[in-house]
Design an enzyme around this catalytic site. Structure first.
Site, PDB file in Angstrom:
ATOM      1  N   ASP A 161       0.862  -1.176   0.000  1.00  0.00           N
ATOM      2  CA  ASP A 161       0.000   0.000   0.000  1.00  0.00           C
ATOM      3  C   ASP A 161       0.902   1.232   0.000  1.00  0.00           C
ATOM      4  O   ASP A 161       1.585   1.514   0.971  1.00  0.00           O
ATOM      5  CB  ASP A 161      -0.901  -0.014   1.235  1.00  0.00           C
ATOM      6  CG  ASP A 161      -2.008   1.033   1.160  1.00  0.00           C
ATOM      7  OD1 ASP A 161      -1.784   2.089   0.545  1.00  0.00           O
ATOM      8  OD2 ASP A 161      -3.089   0.795   1.717  1.00  0.00           O
ATOM      9  N   HIS A 162       0.888   1.951  -1.108  1.00  0.00           N
ATOM     10  CA  HIS A 162       1.792   3.081  -1.274  1.00  0.00           C
ATOM     11  C   HIS A 162       1.480   4.184  -0.274  1.00  0.00           C
ATOM     12  O   HIS A 162       2.347   4.999   0.035  1.00  0.00           O
ATOM     13  CB  HIS A 162       1.667   3.632  -2.707  1.00  0.00           C
ATOM     14  CG  HIS A 162       2.857   4.395  -3.172  1.00  0.00           C
ATOM     15  ND1 HIS A 162       3.252   5.587  -2.602  1.00  0.00           N
ATOM     16  CD2 HIS A 162       3.782   4.128  -4.138  1.00  0.00           C
ATOM     17  CE1 HIS A 162       4.341   6.042  -3.212  1.00  0.00           C
ATOM     18  NE2 HIS A 162       4.692   5.162  -4.149  1.00  0.00           N
TER      19      HIS A 162
END
Length: 210
Positions: free
Chosen positions: A209-210
């Site tokens: 998850d950036h």
């Protein structure tokens, strides 16, 4: 006279409803893609040491799979890179001190589950192997518990027995990381002496998850 070709067997269209477990899986994956800023990095990993360790353990009478050895290294890595071991809850990232390792498993009927081995950092290689086999057995017999299905902090998805070397694993939300394991190929690598030699190389795909 040329014989007339037989007409192909008539095939009928089918409708497969996405309901029950399949519907739940479809909904969860769709939510995952819509709720998380997912990014995947692909890389090669030399597997010489991995295969050598498997052979050495086998000589010592310890039978574990390549997947067991990979899981062992994943657990050790997560203990050193704790920012990948956790879940997203609202606007907070909850990082876990324990590694509750989820393992993606394909089941008959195109179903996919990812139950967790809780506190996997406290288990030995052999104990974790036994726990993985137990999860797989209970998954096939529909005996997994809700905590096992929902309590993981990081997931591993292994396609090493397929022809796939890289892929894009979808986050097992609310977890913030998943590692995809691809097949091992013999690849030409520098031998350090100006020449080339073939070495086992494994494809890795990390979605986070950036």
């Amino acid at each position: 006279m040329t014989p007339q070709a037989e007409a192909p067997a008539k095939r009928t269209d089918r409708i497969v409803p996405l309901r029950g477990v399949r519907g739940m899986i479809a909904d969860k994956m769709l939510r995952s893609l819509s709720e998380a800023a997912q990014l995947t990095h692909h890389a090669d990993c030399r597997a010489d040491a991995l295969m050598a360790r498997k052979a050495a353990l086998a000589e010592a009478g310890i039978k574990v799979s390549v997947e067991d050895l990979i899981l062992d290294r994943v657990v050790a890595t997560l203990l050193n890179h704790t920012d990948l071991n956790g879940t997203l809850k609202g606007r907070e990232v909850h990082l876990s001190g324990a590694v509750h390792l989820s393992i993606a498993m394909a089941l008959p009927g195109n179903l996919l589950v990812a139950p967790a081995i809780f506190n996997s950092e406290t288990l030995t290689l052999e104990e974790r192997s036994v726990a993985r086999k137990d999860l797989a057995d209970r998954a096939r017999n529909n005996k997994l518990t809700v905590p096992e299905m929902t309590g993981g902090t990081f997931t591993v998805s292994n396609l090493g027995l397929s022809r796939v070397r890289y892929f894009t694993p979808i986050l097992n939300t609310p977890q913030i990381g998943i590692l995809g394991i691809g097949r091992i190929d013999e690849v030409a690598c520098p031998d350090g002496k100006g020449g080339m030699e073939f070495r086992p190389v494994m494809g890795l795909s990390l979605t986070f998850d950036h």
